[in-house]
Write an enzyme that holds these catalytic residues in place. Sequence first.
Site, PDB file in Angstrom:
ATOM      1  N   ILE A 237      72.565  21.156 -13.819  1.00 46.52           N
ATOM      2  CA  ILE A 237      71.208  21.694 -13.909  1.00 46.52           C
ATOM      3  C   ILE A 237      71.073  22.945 -13.063  1.00 46.52           C
ATOM      4  CG2 ILE A 237      68.759  21.182 -13.536  1.00 46.52           C
ATOM      5  CD1 ILE A 237      69.616  18.184 -13.551  1.00 46.52           C
ATOM      6  N   CYS A 238      70.406  23.950 -13.625  1.00 47.05           N
ATOM      7  CA  CYS A 238      70.084  25.138 -12.840  1.00 47.05           C
ATOM      8  C   CYS A 238      68.591  25.098 -12.529  1.00 47.05           C
ATOM      9  CB  CYS A 238      70.420  26.401 -13.628  1.00 47.05           C
ATOM     10  SG  CYS A 238      69.987  27.900 -12.757  1.00 47.05           S
TER      11      CYS A 238
END
Lengths: 180, 199
Positions: B91-92
């Site tokens: 996840i960013c």
Amino acid sequence: MSASNETQGAEGGADEPPQPDNTFYECNICFDTAKDPIVSMCGHLFCWPCLHRWLETRPNRQVCPVCKAGIGKEKVIPIYGRGSTNQQDPREKLPPRPQGQRSEPETQGGFPGFGFSDGGFHMSFGIGAFPFGIFASTFNFNDGRPGPPEAGSPQHTEEMFLSKVFLWVAILFIFWLLVA
Amino acid sequence: MANIAEQRIKREFKEVVKSEEVAKCHIKVELVDDSYRELRGEIAGPPDTPYEGGNFLLEIKIPETYPFNPPKVKFLTKIWHPNISSVTGAICLDILRDQWAAAMTLRTVLLSLQALLSAAEPDDPQDAVVAKQYKENPKIFQQTARHWTNIFAGGPLREKDLESKVTQLIGMGFDQNKARIALSTYNWNVEQATEYLLS
């Protein structure tokens, strides 16, 4: 008005047994009742050991863990409750909690402007020449002036130099007055 | 000091379990073992998004330095989203990196992830392919994301066109998942996807 309401609300909460009112005094980092409590300028409560560790973890980005407002070791206020001195502090290794800052009460009355006792630069001589009157009054009017800088600091030498320059200007001026 | 991490997770765990979002089945947290070091999260796809109706599983690992450092979170359920890797589930999200703050909790992290599903940040992508499609072909992106939600997260909406294209490639002897990824990557152009799979 709102302040008094809040106070009433807090007291009312203490009276109601089912309310777990100690959550009100929980540190925002460890979620336990705050030990060595300090409060940030933005009003958030922490244990001093917890906040210290947070600030150490991110030295480049010192923000409040709750609202991300700017925060710093010097900008927190310790909370001293009555009778809570040194009950528990298992973490002796940490630096001491910052001290409270105690400022003197402001005195009022008298002439606020003529504070000649601060030891700063001022000159006065008997000739009522117009420009010097202006300088003397404008230079010495602020009573909140900082004291003279420490001897040896660059600012000090600079001010000594300026002082000499003005002295020579004054001497030349007097000389010119005498000649004329 | 690991004590703080464990104590806090225990408290947070109670908080999440009691929270109204759990009551409404929007988020969920479960223990993986008794150590409180690893947790399993679950978020519901937010309404009015292609993820609606899906349930997304998350792996949450609590570092020793929690809460001074953020938990490590990734998607276990495959998802088609610009800020989440379609391959690894990484996840960013800024709060899981440098914008973490010690007062954040499992609950706020899960709610932030749910918000990320509603509002992607294609300019700060984790998966460049998805982000490009999101910007250039929003319609195809929506379909693809809905299809992935249907296949992997139990979403109710089927994308029959897309399914038939996957079946077509399976019929040609390709692996189902590889076919799906190739088709998703090439905007469901069967020829390009086949070419890619053959190369």
